[in-house]
Structures are given as C-alpha cells and as structure tokens.
Design a protein around this motif. Structure first.
Motif, short mmCIF file in Angstrom:
data_model
loop_
_atom_site.label_atom_id
_atom_site.label_comp_id
_atom_site.label_asym_id
_atom_site.label_seq_id
_atom_site.Cartn_x
_atom_site.Cartn_y
_atom_site.Cartn_z
N PHE A 162 -52.61 -9.99 -4.68
CA PHE A 162 -52.11 -10.60 -3.43
C PHE A 162 -51.18 -9.87 -2.11
N GLU A 163 -50.09 -9.97 -3.01
CA GLU A 163 -49.29 -9.08 -2.20
C GLU A 163 -50.17 -7.37 -1.76
N ARG A 164 -51.06 -7.28 -2.43
CA ARG A 164 -51.53 -5.62 -2.13
C ARG A 164 -51.99 -5.69 -0.86
N LEU A 165 -52.93 -7.13 -0.56
CA LEU A 165 -53.91 -7.52 0.02
C LEU A 165 -52.80 -8.13 1.29
N HIS A 166 -51.99 -8.82 1.20
CA HIS A 166 -50.48 -8.68 2.08
C HIS A 166 -50.79 -7.66 3.08
N ALA A 167 -50.25 -6.70 2.66
CA ALA A 167 -50.22 -5.40 3.21
C ALA A 167 -50.43 -4.79 3.58
N LEU A 168 -52.11 -4.93 2.99
CA LEU A 168 -53.59 -4.20 3.92
C LEU A 168 -53.79 -4.70 5.22
N LEU A 169 -53.28 -6.42 5.17
CA LEU A 169 -54.04 -6.89 6.42
C LEU A 169 -52.49 -6.58 7.12
N SER A 170 -51.14 -6.38 6.83
CA SER A 170 -50.15 -6.22 7.74
C SER A 170 -50.37 -5.17 8.57
N GLU A 171 -51.59 -3.32 8.13
CA GLU A 171 -51.37 -2.59 8.73
C GLU A 171 -53.12 -2.95 9.44
#
Length: 364
Positions: A162-171
C-alpha cells in the motif's frame, strides 16, 4: 459483466448508452443530465449460438448478457464532492470495468464543459479525481495496517504494497500500472481501488471519421497513444451514428454498415474489446430445450465452468463431454463429430476453451 460508462458532461456518454441499450436514457446538451445511473442489459451477439439454434430448433435461446451503467458526468473536484462527485464515485465502485467516453469531435453547437476539445486533458481530469479518491482509501488502509502491525508483524508485506501504491498514485499514475503478484492482489480484495479497474477508452468521433482506426483525427491519435502506454483498450465510435444503427433491423443494419465501409457496429466491437480486456470467454450448451452461452474467465477448469450452471454440477462433477464449435461446424452434426472422434470426454483438470460445446455429467 457490468460495465460503467463514464466521461465528462456532454462528451456523448448518454447518447452512446442509448445506442447500446435502446434504454431511452435522457440525453441533453447540459451538464448533469444524468443524475441516477441508467442501467441497460445488452445481449452479446454470438453467431455460434445462432448455428446451434438452427441445428436444434430449441425452445429457448439464451445469449450471454452485459450490463451497461450510464454514470453521471464528472467534473473537477468530484473527489471532494463537487458536482455529483460522491454519487459518481460510489456508482463506479460497483462495475467490473470502465468504458471511458472521450470527446474527439469538433462541434461548436455542443458545449464542452472546459470550453474546448482536448481528449488528454479530459482523460486526466477524470483520472485525477479517481486517483485522489484512491489515495484517501490507501492512506486509511496504511494507517489501519500500521496499527494492526503492533500485534502482527506478518503484515509488513501488506504495508509495503500500500505504500508502493500510494507513491504511484502520488505521481498521478493509476493503480493498474503497478505490477502485482497474486498475493498482492489478494490484499486488495477489501480495498476496491477505482484506478485498478480495467479501462476501455471510447473515442467519440465525427460521422465522417467512422473507421476502426481514424488516425487522421489528431484527437483520436493522441488518445490512442495514451491508451497504448497504459495498456488500456481503445476504439473509435460515432455515438450519434450508433444511435441510428440501433434503430435498424438485421438486414438493414448490415447494408448500412456496408455502405459506411465498416464490418461491425460499435456495440459489437465494444463487447469484443470488453471480453478481451477482462479475460472472458464463452462456452455453449445445446439441446432441444435450450441453446445458451455461458461467460467464464479464461483459464477456468471444467468443474468451475459447470458451477456456473449450478453448484451441484461442480460439487458432483464426473466429466465434461465436449466438442469444439469449429469441429461441429466441420462435421455438420453431433453424430458425425462422434464418428470422427471429435466428441470427447474431459476430466477435472481440463481447461475450458472459447466455443466449447459441453454436456456436464455429475452425481450428487
């Protein structure tokens, strides 16, 4: 299969829905004409089923169906409740895939909510609202997982996802761009991210540009390039023309399409694209009582396919007696297919193929 038709106001979304379903959803030249989602059920055209019906003269003809949901137009700020944002977001969570209608035609008589035609800007507007909504959901999941980790260290891999997904969404990227394994996908079962849903972009083009690849239209070309980057589906239709085609019967429709120089209606192409995107196939059952198409996920084994008919068929599965549609057509009759050794018996490990004609044997 449930497909949600989305798009900015006045891109031709409800016109396309009407054409697809003949459901008569209101269509007008002002935003938020669609407030509650309109729902229409469309039968999936399948010539294989027609062939079987001619063979058996069955009492009942049951094609596969797709449910289309026409969801209210979206505007900037929907993730914060602007316009009909909250309704839009809750309705879209319930669909299997998104049909995103993007305006690719110029017409001064039809107002664009942002004042000009720019498919990439329109695409970004909707994607960003979905991304913002997903970010909130992922942030809540991260907080919840961190609290739970105090007593359960096995949740570390879940937190990392979920931290990886959050970073992706933040981009500004959609969650479906993440490469996930089966374990990671299982973590998402109770977190239905909007940007994880597969997407088909439908370019609504002008009547004079209706071909399967109208690359002379710069709006369509830009949209196709973006869709290819995302590995999303894309096809061009003229919603207004589809509405006219929908009014015609079989023979008139064929002549009209021929005059236009196209082989299939937009509906037929959209259904094919949907099946491909979602990894779906159809197997068939046939007899004097009924000919029917059943939709399953590609890779489904025979007992699972039998379970689509009734849970008892899966629970008491013995074998599947199968002939492929192509082999049946080649032989002409079931009896001839048996004589040629093309009618075969398959066990529990058999992976179903598109166009298999099946009789399931079971005992409970």
């Amino acid at each position: 299969m449930k497909l949600g038709i989305v798009g900015l106001p006045n891109v031709g979304k409800s016109t396309l829905f009407n054409a697809l379903t003949n459901a008569g959803a209101e269509s007008a030249n002002y935003p938020f004409c669609t407030i509650e989602p309109n729902v229409g059920v469309v039968t999936v055209p399948d010539k294989r089923l027609d062939f079987l019906n001619d063979m058996y003269h069955a009492e009942k003809y049951t094609p596969a169906v797709i449910e289309f949901v026409d969801i209210a137009g979206l505007v900037k700020g929907a993730s914060k409740g602007e316009g009909l944002g909250n309704k839009f977001l809750s309705n879209i969570r319930e669909v299997d895939a998104i049909v995103h209608v993007v305006r690719c035609f110029e017409d001064d008589n039809i107002i664009h909510v942002d004042g000009s035609v720019d498919p990439l800007r329109d695409l970004e507007t909707i994607n960003l609202e979905l991304i913002f909504s997903d970010m909130e959901m992922v942030e809540r999941r991260i907080d919840r997982t961190k609290k739970a980790m105090k007593g359960d260290k096995t949740l570390a891999s879940e937190l990392a996802l979920f931290e990886r997904l959050h970073a992706l969404l933040s981009e500004g990227k959609c969650a479906r761009e993440a490469e996930l394994d089966e374990t990671e996908r299982s973590y998402l079962h109770d977190t239905p991210l909007l940007t994880m849903k597969p997407v088909i972009y439908v370019a609504n083009v002008g009547e004079d540009e209706i071909s399967e690849e109208p690359l002379s239209n710069p709006h369509y070309a830009a949209l196709k390039e973006q869709a290819d980057k995302e590995k999303s589906g894309v096809l061009a239709v003229c919603a207004q023309l589809e509405a006219e085609i929908a009014e015609l019967d079989g023979e008139e429709k064929a002549m009209f399409l021929s005059d236009l120089g196209i082989e299939e209606s937009g509906l037929d192409r959209l259904i094919k694209e949907s099946y491909s995107l979602l990894g779906l196939i159809s197997y068939l059952t046939a007899g004097p009582q009924e000919v029917r198409a059943w939709t399953i996920t590609r890779g489904t084994k025979a007992p699972g396919a039998a379970g689509k008919i009734h849970s008892d068929f899966e629970r008491g599965f013995i074998r599947a007696e199968i002939v492929s549609y192509d082999d049946l057509v080649k032989c002409g009759t079931m009896a001839a297919a048996r004589e040629a050794g093309l009618y075969r018996s398959e066990g529990k490990d058999y992976v179903m193929k598109d166009g298999d004609i099946v009789l399931f044997r079971f005992n409970v």
